[in-house]
Design an enzyme around this catalytic site. Structure first.
Site, short mmCIF file in Angstrom:
data_model
loop_
_atom_site.label_atom_id
_atom_site.label_comp_id
_atom_site.label_asym_id
_atom_site.label_seq_id
_atom_site.Cartn_x
_atom_site.Cartn_y
_atom_site.Cartn_z
N ARG A 182 21.51 -12.30 -14.80
CA ARG A 182 20.59 -11.55 -13.95
C ARG A 182 21.03 -10.09 -13.86
NH1 ARG A 182 21.40 -12.66 -9.37
NH2 ARG A 182 22.81 -14.41 -9.54
N TYR A 203 16.05 -13.68 -20.01
CA TYR A 203 17.08 -14.61 -19.54
C TYR A 203 16.85 -15.14 -18.13
CZ TYR A 203 21.52 -16.87 -18.98
OH TYR A 203 22.47 -17.81 -18.79
N LYS A 233 14.10 -17.65 -9.12
CA LYS A 233 14.61 -16.74 -8.09
C LYS A 233 13.51 -15.80 -7.60
CE LYS A 233 18.51 -18.68 -8.10
NZ LYS A 233 19.59 -18.85 -8.90
N HIS A 244 18.78 -20.39 -0.81
CA HIS A 244 19.53 -20.63 -2.05
C HIS A 244 20.49 -21.80 -1.83
CE1 HIS A 244 22.25 -18.69 -5.36
NE2 HIS A 244 21.40 -19.52 -5.88
N SER A 294 25.60 -17.90 -6.84
CA SER A 294 25.43 -18.42 -8.20
C SER A 294 26.79 -18.71 -8.83
CB SER A 294 24.69 -17.40 -9.06
OG SER A 294 23.43 -17.14 -8.51
N CYS A 301 28.99 -21.07 -8.26
CA CYS A 301 30.07 -21.51 -7.37
C CYS A 301 30.03 -23.04 -7.17
CB CYS A 301 29.98 -20.82 -6.01
SG CYS A 301 30.45 -19.09 -6.06
N ASP A 320 19.67 -26.04 -6.32
CA ASP A 320 19.72 -24.56 -6.26
C ASP A 320 18.89 -23.96 -5.14
OD1 ASP A 320 20.66 -22.10 -7.35
OD2 ASP A 320 18.73 -21.78 -8.32
N ARG A 364 24.12 -21.84 -20.13
CA ARG A 364 23.37 -22.70 -19.21
C ARG A 364 22.79 -23.91 -19.91
NH1 ARG A 364 23.01 -21.11 -13.55
NH2 ARG A 364 24.14 -19.14 -13.55
O1 SAT Z 1 19.79 -16.74 -13.74
S1 SAT Z 1 19.51 -17.61 -12.59
O2 SAT Z 1 19.15 -16.80 -11.42
O3 SAT Z 1 18.40 -18.49 -12.88
C1 SAT Z 1 20.86 -18.54 -12.22
C2 SAT Z 1 21.65 -17.99 -11.11
O4 SAT Z 1 22.08 -16.84 -11.18
O5 SAT Z 1 21.85 -18.72 -10.12
MN MN Z 2 21.25 -20.10 -7.99
#
Ligand code: SAT
Ligand code: MN
Length: 590
Positions: free
Chosen positions: A80, A208, A217, A237, A259, A261, A286, A375
């Site tokens: 991100r 991405y 998000k 979240h 994210s 963790c 998530d 991922r």
């Molecule tokens: O890239 S994402 O936002 O989908 C994954 C994350 O950062 O939690």
């Molecule tokens: Mn997340």
């Protein structure tokens, strides 16, 4: 206005607003063709086969990883991009110090220039999707327009997409408009814009994850948090997990962590052998949409239908459920490859990589074989412990809310807030070391309130006020906890084993909520004494336990001062209740 030819006819029951919007976007972006996604298996199969032919996707070893594919993103597009993510509200104050802001007209102009003609040699895909169970009053719909087939495949896994969503939109009339193009993947021409007042998202220049899968998000957190404030609920979240104790009672917990963790691991936890009779089921990994119910409890739905989880570290010992889950029908992004075409990542015990995540011959001198933010995208139904309640339109009732960060020091293993108001302070003051999930230096401690710093679509001060208001509506509010699985000793070694052993902490919370397990009062909240936790078969030294269960007053006085400094950025909009709670803690610290 010329219209691009339709590859397939629009689906029945299409709303005129959706049709008109698709028309105006195709007039702007000039695609070669328009494809309305119906969300069928056949559609996914055809697209996958085409991408394999075009070498966009690589089919993995079909015996060991049936139905699995590898996608390599552009090496400059792997996480991100918070620095170019904007919230574009009419008033800058509404976006708050926690967001980058741009005036809506300026942002629209900028994006119009970027989108103009950008799909010339490409197909425009229309993805109608529903966040949440299709028959849930809590679900909300959107339409993502994208020129990335990779996004189409991900959205098909991550959301309930296609025909049924389009029909719901036709009935409801309201939907979030998400426009996405990968553009030229030029980091200088990359922007993720949110228009909460218009329920709109415009994302350009990245393919991405959270930059491009707009249901996740962008919609389910940034736009939904804004909608939730207007409608009296919370978009968080948070993972959602169901725990059944040996007596057969099931309780649901929701937990917020930044994210990368360990949310997916906690949501899919495997009880340690020394805790027989416990059962864990995943509702979400998530995002949680939380609604005050007519019974005064807080009810949660998971808006997503799949997981976009961090791959490195996953193995049979850390999380067998996750490892089994990603052995079939999984889309891998930016992992390494073995000589036998198996995906490989740091923490995968078997085999060695021959190609790294960029597709280059693996050389440890060039860094890890799999990207640290590589991922897996996989359907939630692949999860061996998927909870049937994940599809319940009413959601699940929440007994406890958990906040956590990644902190080497200061925060003990677990503590319980004094009450809801104090819990909001605990959530608002979460701090965590940064991870590879976002571009920038990893390992730097920053405040990440409610793990929502990159995701709250409006001013945090208003958001904390909203949290207080939601709490006031709950007659049976969940208890609120803070955890830290990431404490380290002077040598940098983790003090707590984490993973399945975290169940010991969750079990204590449930006992607090039901039979009233023991605890000791401290200035920051109630802490268990080591004896209050189930310690059967736990392999942790007594020095480590002492550190994990202690509150260092000197460090905490400093922490309270830092939290006060942080809050001062929010000026007069900051709810006075948070400062009152902070003053209580400060006084108790002496
Ligand atoms: O890239 S994402 O936002 O989908 C994954 C994350 O950062 O939690
Ligand atoms: Mn997340």
């Amino acid at each position: 206005m010329a219209t691009a030819p339709h590859l397939i006819a629009p689906l029945p029951l299409i709303s005129t607003e959706v049709a008109a919007w698709v028309e105006s976007v195709s007039a702007l972006t000039r695609p070669r063709a328009v494809h309305w996604c119906d969300g069928s298996q056949a559609e996914v199969r055809e697209l996958t086969a085409r991408l394999v032919r075009e070498r966009e996707l690589h089919q993995l070893n079909a015996e060991e990883f049936p139905g699995c594919y590898l996608y390599r993103s552009d090496p400059n597009d792997v996480a991100r991009v918070e620095h170019v993510t904007y919230v574009c509200t009419r008033s800058q104050e509404d976006a708050g110090p926690n967001n980058h802001w741009m005036a809506p007209a300026e942002a629209h102009d900028k994006m119009r220039a970027l989108f103009s003609g950008c799909m010339r040699e490409r197909t425009l895909y229309v993805i109608p999707y529903c966040m949440g169970p299709l028959d849930s009053p809590y679900a909300r719909c959107g339409v993502e327009i994208t020129d990335s087939p990779y996004v189409v495949l991900n959205m098909a896994i991550m959301t309930r997409s296609g025909r049924a969503a389009l029909e719901r939109i036709a009935r409801e009339g309201k939907f979030v408009r998400g426009l996405h193009s990968t553009g030229e993947l030029d980091p200088a021409r990359r922007f993720i814009m949110h228009f909460p007042e218009e329920l709109g998202i415009e994302s350009f220049g990245s393919g991405y994850g959270g930059n491009a899968l707009l249901g996740k998000k962008c919609h389910a957190l940034r736009i939904a948090s804004w909608q939730a404030r207007q409608e009296g609920w919370l978009a968080e979240h948070m993972l959602i997990v169901g725990l059944t104790n040996p007596q057969g009672e099931t309780h649901y917990l929701a937990a917020a962590f930044p994210s990368a963790c360990g949310k997916t691991n906690l949501a899919m936890l495997i009880p340690p052998q020394s805790m027989p009779g416990w059962k864990v089921e995943t509702v979400g990994d998530d995002i949680a949409w939380l609604h005050p119910g007519p019974d005064g409890r807080l009810w949660a739905v998971n808006p997503e239908a799949g997981y976009f989880g961090v791959v490195p570290g996953t193995n049979r010992d850390t999380n067998r459920n996750a490892f089994d889950m990603i052995r079939r029908d999984t889309l891998f992004t930016n992992v390494a490859l073995t000589a036998d075409d198996e995906p490989w990542w740091e923490g995968r015990k078997k085999f060695t990589p021959v190609l790294d995540w960029k597709g280059q011959p693996y050389d440890p001198k060039n860094g890890p074989a799999a990207h640290p933010n590589s991922r897996f995208t996989v359907a939630a139904r692949n999860n061996p412990i998927y909870s049937p309640r994940a599809d319940d339109p009413r959601g699940v009732p929440i007994s406890a809310l958990i906040f956590g960060g990644r902190r080497r020091e200061v925060a003990p293993l677990v503590y319980e807030a004094r009450n809801w108001q104090h819990g909001v302070l605990v959530g608002a003051s979460v701090a965590s070391e940064t991870t590879a999930a976002a571009v920038g230096q990893a390992g730097v401690v920053r405040r990440d309130p409610m793990a929502m710093l990159p995701f709250c679509g409006y001013n945090f001060a208003d958001y904390w006020r909203h949290w207080l208001e939601v709490g006031a509506k709950l007659t049976r509010a969940p208890k609120i906890y803070h955890v830290n699985w990431f404490r380290r000793d002077a040598q940098g070694r983790f003090l707590w084993p984490g993973y399945g052993e975290n169940l010991r902490v969750l079990a204590w919370m449930l006992d607090r909520c039901t039979v009233g397990a023991g605890a000791t009062e401290t200035p920051i909240g109630s802490l268990p004494r080591p004896a209050d936790l189930n310690m059967n078969g736990l392999d942790v030294t007594s020095e480590a336990l002492a550190a994990l269960f202690s509150v260092d007053r000197t460090l905490w006085r400093q922490e309270v001062a830092e939290i006060g400094d942080y809050f001062s950025r929010y000026g007069a909009r900051l709810p006075a209740e948070l400062l009152q709670e902070l003053a209580v803690t400060q006084k108790l610290l002496g």
